[in-house]
Scaffold this motif. Sequence first.
Motif, PDB file in Angstrom:
ATOM      1  N   THR A  30       0.839  -1.195   0.000  1.00  0.00           N
ATOM      2  CA  THR A  30       0.000   0.000   0.000  1.00  0.00           C
ATOM      3  C   THR A  30       0.875   1.246   0.000  1.00  0.00           C
ATOM      4  O   THR A  30       2.033   1.215   0.438  1.00  0.00           O
ATOM      5  CB  THR A  30      -0.906   0.029   1.248  1.00  0.00           C
ATOM      6  OG1 THR A  30      -0.058   0.029   2.412  1.00  0.00           O
ATOM      7  CG2 THR A  30      -1.835  -1.174   1.304  1.00  0.00           C
ATOM      8  N   TYR A  52      -5.099   6.632   4.601  1.00  0.00           N
ATOM      9  CA  TYR A  52      -5.589   5.368   4.062  1.00  0.00           C
ATOM     10  C   TYR A  52      -7.095   5.259   4.269  1.00  0.00           C
ATOM     11  O   TYR A  52      -7.603   5.603   5.337  1.00  0.00           O
ATOM     12  CB  TYR A  52      -4.877   4.212   4.773  1.00  0.00           C
ATOM     13  CG  TYR A  52      -5.233   2.833   4.262  1.00  0.00           C
ATOM     14  CD1 TYR A  52      -4.496   2.268   3.232  1.00  0.00           C
ATOM     15  CD2 TYR A  52      -6.291   2.115   4.811  1.00  0.00           C
ATOM     16  CE1 TYR A  52      -4.813   0.991   2.755  1.00  0.00           C
ATOM     17  CE2 TYR A  52      -6.613   0.842   4.334  1.00  0.00           C
ATOM     18  CZ  TYR A  52      -5.869   0.296   3.310  1.00  0.00           C
ATOM     19  OH  TYR A  52      -6.174  -0.957   2.835  1.00  0.00           O
ATOM     20  N   TYR A  95       0.306   3.663   1.904  1.00  0.00           N
ATOM     21  CA  TYR A  95       0.423   3.960   3.331  1.00  0.00           C
ATOM     22  C   TYR A  95       1.675   3.314   3.918  1.00  0.00           C
ATOM     23  O   TYR A  95       2.423   3.953   4.671  1.00  0.00           O
ATOM     24  CB  TYR A  95      -0.828   3.466   4.051  1.00  0.00           C
ATOM     25  CG  TYR A  95      -0.884   3.797   5.526  1.00  0.00           C
ATOM     26  CD1 TYR A  95      -1.371   5.025   5.960  1.00  0.00           C
ATOM     27  CD2 TYR A  95      -0.460   2.886   6.483  1.00  0.00           C
ATOM     28  CE1 TYR A  95      -1.429   5.336   7.313  1.00  0.00           C
ATOM     29  CE2 TYR A  95      -0.510   3.184   7.840  1.00  0.00           C
ATOM     30  CZ  TYR A  95      -0.993   4.401   8.250  1.00  0.00           C
ATOM     31  OH  TYR A  95      -1.044   4.717   9.587  1.00  0.00           O
TER      32      TYR A  95
END
Lengths: 445, 445
Positions: A242, A254, A244
């Motif tokens: 991700t 997120y 994030y």
Amino acid sequence: MTIDETPGGRPPSSAHEIERYGGLFAKRTRGMTSSAMRDMMAVTARPEVISLATGLPDTTTFPAEDFAWLMARVAVDSSAAALQYGPTDGLDDVRRCIVEVMAAEGTEVEIDDIMVTTGGQQVIDLVCRAFLDPGDVVVAEAPTYPGAVPCFNSFQADVVQIAMDEHGMRMDVLEETLARLKREGRRPKFIYTIPNFQNPGGVTMSLERRRALVKIAAEQELVILEDNPYGLLRYEGEPLPTLYSLDGGRYVIYLGTFSKILSAGLRLGWTAAPKPILERMNLGKQAADLCSSPLNQYFVAAYFQHRDWRTYLTQLRTIYRRRRDVMLAALEEYFPAEATFTRPQGGLFLWATLPDYLDTTDLLARALREHVAFVPGRAAYLDGRGGSEMRLNFSGVNEDEIREGVRRIGKVIAEQVALYGTLTGQKPAPKRGADVVEFRRREAS
Amino acid sequence: MTIDETPGGRPPSSAHEIERYGGLFAKRTRGMTSSAMRDMMAVTARPEVISLATGLPDTTTFPAEDFAWLMARVAVDSSAAALQYGPTDGLDDVRRCIVEVMAAEGTEVEIDDIMVTTGGQQVIDLVCRAFLDPGDVVVAEAPTYPGAVPCFNSFQADVVQIAMDEHGMRMDVLEETLARLKREGRRPKFIYTIPNFQNPGGVTMSLERRRALVKIAAEQELVILEDNPYGLLRYEGEPLPTLYSLDGGRYVIYLGTFSKILSAGLRLGWTAAPKPILERMNLGKQAADLCSSPLNQYFVAAYFQHRDWRTYLTQLRTIYRRRRDVMLAALEEYFPAEATFTRPQGGLFLWATLPDYLDTTDLLARALREHVAFVPGRAAYLDGRGGSEMRLNFSGVNEDEIREGVRRIGKVIAEQVALYGTLTGQKPAPKRGADVVEFRRREAS
């Protein structure tokens, strides 16, 4: 955008009625329009209509006995608390479930970095609320999630959409655009992206681009809103980290949701974000709805405690993978050779591009007469582009209906192609080979 | 307002962290502050604390067996639909329940005039979203619902608060204020009022004033937001017509909720409003959270179908009436003679006014050390007033706890009064007679 051709819903107010309050409405309401999918819900709820429009998960797959049993557990263990107000951040037990879900995508997070929200949609709203003054720029993909469009509009954002190709948002176009915005003195506040199986484009951002995007955000001090509802619904290929996790919790907000891995009817999603941002979003949530349903949160906690959520997810993946394959085969068979479409590695949607001379908004009106629905492409742009594009969903109806739905849309398209040929004297193009199944390149706005 | 003295919650961000995003946050976030009640939830959730602060309904009175049984019905009858997205306006079955609830207060409404919302709080948010540009004036009561304060702030509203007396908002003050605003060229968009058992004031607007208020709104083309969560929780006296019914659906937006008659954990409320306003609020809701939990909506529909909601309401009324009486008696016994307080005919709250030299925000810090909480008065004003006032809730804890909680607050007050007497040489005032139980008149801002 409003689908004016679409029947259903309440009759619009009279001019006289609107005039009564005309001077009172906020400026932001002038840009507020209905989301195409929402408008179509009334039509697509009719049993004779095959809806490839709305992004509905298949909730018939969740056993009713489990639903009843888990709710009985909530009643026995936590009735009074479930029926009561709860903390704005969400229940700790649910935030622990979220830590587990994010870990399954290789993302480390602590419960204090998480806030439970009323669906993923609320995260978009709270981020807009925290960051956008009227006229501020939001950078999004072209096309972008149609449900974010009314939200950006209601905050009077100036949305700049960046072209994608088969590897997701194009970083060269992004950098050029950010440089141009800087020269023009226009202030981008955040970059909105759906890196996995993008809604509606169906493409996935490559690892290289993910790294580049996180770097750009940090260098230029821009926030990224990473919308990731479908990350765990991957049907092939290797999972990617991700944004994030790549960013380490500095510039990435997120967005996650239980809608696609458990139930959309719970209206429960979440955000994981840097603390100062989370604090502002918490204040926004206090104003918006105080807290998300504790009853539904206790249900989620019971589900994670007493059932294996990964097993259900595996089941969903199997079902949706097959449906995607059926849709791709049906598109090969029923769509004209000039049409192209994306081949998503996961998620719920793919994106089809028809010949330029076809207008998918017109086409929808004809398709609805054949009892089939899709989302016309303009819903995914803020500047009127997307006129010959469409979003198709393959999660909400069964394989036979997908095949039949695509056949009907193909029939309507063929009629329009033939009509165009008759009018212009052009021959319809030959049947397309499989090699043109790709994401057509577009220019940035 | 933030109760800085209150422990609990997450540690605030460091200056360095905040600075990173400082330039990115929207202007509206500067005025955004935490609601006093929300801040205190962490503290008041501790079992040793008697909370007279938060406005919690007593959810222990709802039978856990009924909860489980009704959810089992939802699972059997509508599992897939309950777990799915639903229409933004809400389910028709729930809107029919709402027609029934509003009829019980003598208010006629059609289902097309109703939208289901994520708690009553969302109605306030959606009305702000539909009407407020930065700097627009909102007219509210003084004091007003503390939970509306962060919402008004987040829309950068200029809130003008109108004094109340024992008959509710003073119409003479309202008319003067509207005339002054007109002279100053400041634009009021709507009047926010809680006519029944006002939160936090505990007073009820008289029939005469209701008629006057509706007339003023129509004449001056102002919208009224009628917040009526407690109308059916009347413990004595005759019910009065809603503003919505007196107005005939032209200028009044009605806010109702299932939080106080069934469960706050469902996060389900509603609005009934003129169609052009409802359309704008629907667009706002699409942006905010798409729809309110269908699962919880099916629960409400099952409850209204299989149980008698009026019987449960009667039971709640009996319990809360007794608790109110216990609180009034305890205040007589334990509060100093100089304190006054309102005597609500219904609802969940009363409002106490202490001698001017006492500060209830300071007092709260001391009270929390005695394990008792209340909402300090400043939370109900936008201009720092209310420093010697407090809101007390009598629905959330049992009779013994109410008595003990009031005793502890009384003890803390007595210590402060004595300290003041020592410092100034003044004698504490004599014990008060029952006739001073009244709403103290205040000036408009």
